[in-house]
Write an enzyme that holds these catalytic residues in place. Sequence first.
Site, PDB file in Angstrom:
ATOM      1  N   HIS A  41       0.840  -1.195   0.000  1.00 50.42           N
ATOM      2  CA  HIS A  41       0.000   0.000   0.000  1.00 50.42           C
ATOM      3  C   HIS A  41       0.878   1.248   0.000  1.00 50.42           C
ATOM      4  CE1 HIS A  41      -2.384  -3.293   1.688  1.00 50.42           C
ATOM      5  NE2 HIS A  41      -3.464  -2.649   1.289  1.00 50.42           N
ATOM      6  N   GLY A 171     -10.546   4.460   7.206  1.00 48.96           N
ATOM      7  CA  GLY A 171     -11.104   3.174   7.608  1.00 48.96           C
ATOM      8  C   GLY A 171     -11.129   2.989   9.105  1.00 48.96           C
ATOM      9  N   HIS A 276      -4.053   3.136  -3.625  1.00 45.51           N
ATOM     10  CA  HIS A 276      -4.207   2.666  -2.244  1.00 45.51           C
ATOM     11  C   HIS A 276      -3.432   1.375  -1.992  1.00 45.51           C
ATOM     12  CE1 HIS A 276      -6.059   1.438   1.567  1.00 45.51           C
ATOM     13  NE2 HIS A 276      -6.253   0.259   1.001  1.00 45.51           N
ATOM     14  N   GLU A 423     -18.003  -3.443  24.516  1.00 42.51           N
ATOM     15  CA  GLU A 423     -17.232  -4.673  24.640  1.00 42.51           C
ATOM     16  C   GLU A 423     -16.004  -4.690  23.743  1.00 42.51           C
ATOM     17  OE1 GLU A 423     -21.512  -5.727  25.658  1.00 42.51           O
ATOM     18  OE2 GLU A 423     -20.484  -4.602  24.079  1.00 42.51           O
ATOM     19  N   HIS A 473     -22.619 -16.057  32.622  1.00 43.09           N
ATOM     20  CA  HIS A 473     -23.915 -16.372  32.006  1.00 43.09           C
ATOM     21  C   HIS A 473     -23.673 -17.253  30.773  1.00 43.09           C
ATOM     22  CE1 HIS A 473     -24.757 -13.085  34.658  1.00 43.09           C
ATOM     23  NE2 HIS A 473     -26.062 -13.139  34.434  1.00 43.09           N
ATOM     24  N   HIS A 485     -29.675 -14.214  24.464  1.00 40.64           N
ATOM     25  CA  HIS A 485     -28.687 -14.112  25.535  1.00 40.64           C
ATOM     26  C   HIS A 485     -28.141 -15.470  25.975  1.00 40.64           C
ATOM     27  CE1 HIS A 485     -30.040 -10.030  25.607  1.00 40.64           C
ATOM     28  NE2 HIS A 485     -29.385  -9.720  26.707  1.00 40.64           N
TER      29      HIS A 485
END
Length: 678
Positions: A41, A171, A276, A423, A473, A485
Site C-alpha cells: 500500500h 477506515g 491505495h 465490549e 452467564h 442471551h
Amino acid sequence: MSIEASATGSGEALTDEVDRLAITTLRFLAADAVQSANSGHPGLPLGAAPAAWVLWSRHLRHDPADPRWPDRDRFVLSAGHGSALLYALLHVFGYDLSVADLERFRQLGSRTPGHPEFGLTPGVETTTGPLGQGLANAVGMALAERMLAARCNDGEHRVVDHRTWVLAGDGDLMEGISHEAASLAGRLGLGRLTVIFDDNNVTIDGPAELSCGDDALGRFAAYGWHALSVEDGNDIAAIDEALAEARAVESAPTFIKLRTTIGYGAPGLEGTSKVHGSPLGAETIAAMRSDAGWPSTPFHVPGHLRSATAALAADGAAARADWTRAYANWTADHPQLAVDFRFDRVPGPPDLQVLAPLADAASGGRTATRQASGAALNALAPEYRALVGGSADLAGSTNTAIPGGDVKPGDYAGRTIHFGIREHAMAAVMNGISLHGGLRPFGSTFLVFSDYLRPALRLSALMRQPVIYVFTHDSVYVGEDGPTHQPIEHVESLRLIPGLTVLRPADAAETALAWQIAAQNLSGPTALVLSRQSLPVLGGAGLADIRENGFRVVHGGLDEADVALAASGSEVSLAVEAADLLAARGVRAAVISVMWRERLQEALSRDERVLPDIPVVWTEAGVLTGWRAIAGDRDEVVGLNRFGESGPGPAVAAHLGLTPVAIANTAFTVLGRAASGG
C-alpha cells in the site's frame, strides 16, 4: 529521539533541507519496498510522510537503541496497511531494521510483514491492520500511562511521563470500535493521547464520501476531544504547530484532522483509489525520481539525513540515560512499587496462596461460579496490586468489582475501569494496557457478547498478551432472557482461537484454580467461562490433575467404571446425578470434569491411556463439534445443535434434553452398543 521542541537540542539540525531530504527519503523507501514486493500500500506513505517526519523528528520521545525503554512515547500506526512508512521511519531513525529488511518487505520470514506485528519488528508497539484496533490499543496505552503515573510519581520523582501518538485513516474512523474507544478516551480525559487523522478522502472502492460523510472534527469534539485541523498535509510548520498544541493540552485527548493527498507525487495516480493498495509500477517510480531529482538506486538514504537522525537518536539516548538514573533513585526510595509495577513487562502475581483456601473448599453447598470468581478476584486483588480492570457495564452481574476505587477523569489512581457498554473497545483497550507494561488487565461481559469483542480477543492471542477475560452467564441456564442471551456456539468458538486458554470450571474450587491458572499465564490470554446459576460445590480433590491433564475425577473411580461421564462447567453436576441413576441400575459410572479441554487434548495426544479404555459420554450445553472431534468410536456426545428458548433456566435445559436422565440413557446406549460389538 528525545526532543521537546525543534528549537532545542539537536533541533538545530532540522533545516528545511533536512526536512525535504527526510520526507522524500521516506516516500521513496516506502514506494521501493512495495515495488520490490510487488505488493502493498504505497498511497498512505506518500501522503502522510511529512506528518510522520515532523512527529518523529520534533515530538516523539524515543531511543532507537532501546525500543522497549519503558518511558518512551508510543507511536501506533493504526492504519497498519501503511506499514512501509513505519518501516522506513524505523530504518531512517536507526532502529535495528536494515535496508536488507526493507528489501524483504512482505516476504516469508522477514521482519517487515505486510502489516505491523508486535514482537517481530523492533519499534512496533502493537499489531495493526484490522482497522480501528490500533486506535483503541492506543487508548489503553494512554490510560495505562496515566494510571501508572498516579501510582508511581510523587513530588520528587516522575518516572512515568510520556505520550501516545496515533496515525489513523478513514477506515479506522469508520469502524465501530473507533467510536467506542474515542468516546471512552474523551470521557476519561486522556490528555496525553493524540490521533492524527490522515484525511485523504479515499478508500479502496473510491472516494470516502461514497460511504461516509461524517464531520470528523465535530464527532471527536462531541466525544470531549480537543479537535484541530491542518488543511495542507505538506505544511511542516502547520503540522509542527498542531502537534505542539496537542502536547500543551493535558485535560483532553487531541484529534488532528490532517488533509493529505493519497499517493502524493505519483503521476496519474495521486488522489485516486488506484494508489491505495497496488505497487506504483517501475515507470511511475522512475517519473517520480526524475521529478524529485532523486537517485535511481532503490532504497537510497542520503548521508546528510543519516547524520541528522543520528544526532536526534543521541538526544533520545541522553533522555533515556537521564530517566534510567531517575528510575534508580525512585527504586531506591520505593522498592515495593518497583516490584509491584514492573514498567518493562506485564507483572505476574506475587503470591497465589490467598486462593488456596478457596481451591481447597470442602464439598457441599451451592454457589454460582461467577460468584466464586468474584470471591477469588477479591482475594487476589489486594496481593496483586498490578491487577486492574472492569466490565462492560455488568460488574454486579459478572462479580468483577474490586476494592481500590474507580478510574475517573483526572483521577487515575483507582483500579476499576468502567468500560461502559463497549465490549469491543474494552478488549482492545485491555490489549493496549497489557502492551504498555506495568499493569495486568482483566475485563468482563456475558459470554454471548464475546462476539462483540472477538476481533480484539483474537489479537490478544496473536500478540500473546496475558489479558484475562471473564465471561459469565455461559449457557441456556440464562433462562428467561431467551435465545438472544443464551450462548450456544460461543465456548467452542473461543476454543478455536490458537493461544487462548479457555477454562470452564464446574464449581467454586475449580473456579479458584482457574484464577490461579489465569494469573500465572503470562504467555497469552485466558478466558474464564462461568455460570449464572448456582452449582454444587464438589470440593478440591484432584485439582492438580486439571493442571496436568485438563480434567479431574469428581465421582467414582475410572479404574472400576463401566462408562465415563465427561462434562464441563455446569453440566458436571448433571453427570453426577446421571451416575447415581446408573448406579441404581447396576452400572458403575465415573464422572470427570473437563475444565480445560485443550489440555486434555494435549494429554491424549501424548498418551491415549490418560483415559481408560471404556465408552465415554461427553456433555456440554453447547454445540457438539469439538467434542465429537475427540470422541472415540464407542462414545456419544450430549449437547445442543439449536438455539435456546425463553423460560426458567432449568425448564429450558430440560426442554432441550440437558438432563441427568438424558445423559444416563445415552450411557445405556453406548454400553449396549459396546456389548453387542457395535
